[in-house]
Design an enzyme around this catalytic site. Structure first.
Site, short mmCIF file in Angstrom:
data_model
loop_
_atom_site.label_atom_id
_atom_site.label_comp_id
_atom_site.label_asym_id
_atom_site.label_seq_id
_atom_site.Cartn_x
_atom_site.Cartn_y
_atom_site.Cartn_z
N SER A 87 0.83 -1.20 0.00
CA SER A 87 0.00 0.00 0.00
C SER A 87 0.87 1.26 0.00
O SER A 87 1.66 1.45 -0.92
CB SER A 87 -0.96 -0.03 1.19
N ASP A 125 -9.14 -4.54 -5.81
CA ASP A 125 -8.61 -3.57 -4.85
C ASP A 125 -9.39 -2.25 -4.97
O ASP A 125 -9.32 -1.57 -6.00
CB ASP A 125 -7.12 -3.33 -5.13
N HIS A 176 -7.32 -5.44 -1.61
CA HIS A 176 -6.17 -4.64 -1.20
C HIS A 176 -5.26 -5.37 -0.22
O HIS A 176 -4.06 -5.08 -0.16
CB HIS A 176 -6.65 -3.32 -0.58
#
Length: 288
Positions: free
Chosen positions: A160, A206, A237
């Protein structure tokens, strides 16, 4: 009589040429740091195994200059010289524990792995990039396992905002050999100084860092000679935050190929796999 006369000198000359060839053979003069082959020949099963062939250990780091605490995972053997190393950082608000499986799995495949706790859970990608680079500097210069690390074979990974930090770290330090941003998030889309071989891993579902807004532009903007884009089918995600055979296969193969320069692993990266239940899309520069 002529044959007799010249037979001895000819044989001596031939022997001299043979000896010279032996001394100047490519293997004899090759740079011993040009590649680093560790472990048995890989198979389709071995590259996706959660545990590789190496026994491992780990040591904790309470704090360091420029980074927070973390854990160093490493192969216990001392008979194979030094190993390539990779620093790994989590994403926004995430703890080190979300990346710990990379430490246990990748070290068992023959890497030194430093998983980090971010200095602040709300740190943005650029701060995480600085922490990754500081951790690598500590790893090769000051850590208790520095003698096990090949300082010329270093890489970065992150999830991320840590994935965005991975791209930024590779952009700031072009000498890095490999980078694997995982479901990466960053407002910047182009990283023109990246020279590291970069494997961009995203997930089809995601909704935090959608492939169309993040990973795909990252991949398209990379100018590095070797790059690949892996989009996981039906993933989200957080899919890369726990062990999956597909992520392991490509992460291990990528680091082996581009940190170790071990071409035995090219077969798992090129030719690309067809889309299947695990892979929605795979783009590549097809390393050899």
């Amino acid at each position: 009589m002529r044959l007799q006369k010249f037979s001895l000198p000819f044989s001596v000359a031939a022997a001299a040429l043979t000896a010279t060839a032996l001394f100047v053979s490519p293997q004899a003069t090759a740079d011993p740091t040009a590649f680093a082959v560790h472990g048995p020949d890989p198979t389709a099963q071995s590259v996706q195994a959660q545990r590789g062939p190496y026994a491992t250990s780990r040591t904790t780091v309470s704090s360091g200059t420029g980074f927070n605490r973390g854990t160093i995972y490493y192969p216990t053997t001392t008979s194979e010289g030094t190993f390539s190393a990779v620093a790994v950082i989590p994403g926004f608000t995430e703890s080190e524990s979300t990346m710990s499986w990379y430490g246990t799995t990748l070290s068992s495949h023959g890497f030194v792995v430093f998983t980090l706790e971010a200095e602040g859970g709300l740190d943005f990608p650029d701060a995480r990039a600085d922490q990754l680079l500081a951790a690598l500097d500590y790893l090769v210069n000051s850590s208790s396992v520095r003698d096990r690390v090949d300082r010329n074979r270093l890489g970065v990974m992150g999830h991320s905002m840590g994935g965005g930090g991975t791209l930024e770290a590779a952009n700031e330090r072009p000498s890095l050999r490999a980078a694997i941003p995982l479901a990466a998030w960053h407002n910047t889309k182009n990283f023109p100084q990246v020279q590291a071989a970069t494997l961009v891993i995203s997930a089809e579902g995601d909704s935090v860092a959608s492939p169309a807004s993040h990973s795909e532009p990252f991949y398209q903007g990379l100018r590095s000679a070797e790059k690949a884009y892996l989009e996981l089918n039906n993933g989200n995600h957080f899919t890369t935050n726990s062990y999956t055979p597909t992520v392991t296969k490509y992460a291990v193969s990528w680091l082996k190929r581009f940190l170790d320069d071990d071409t035995r692993y090219s077969q798992f990266l090129c030719p690309p796999p067809p889309p299947d239940s695990n892979i929605n899309e795979y783009r590549h520069t097809c390393p050899v």
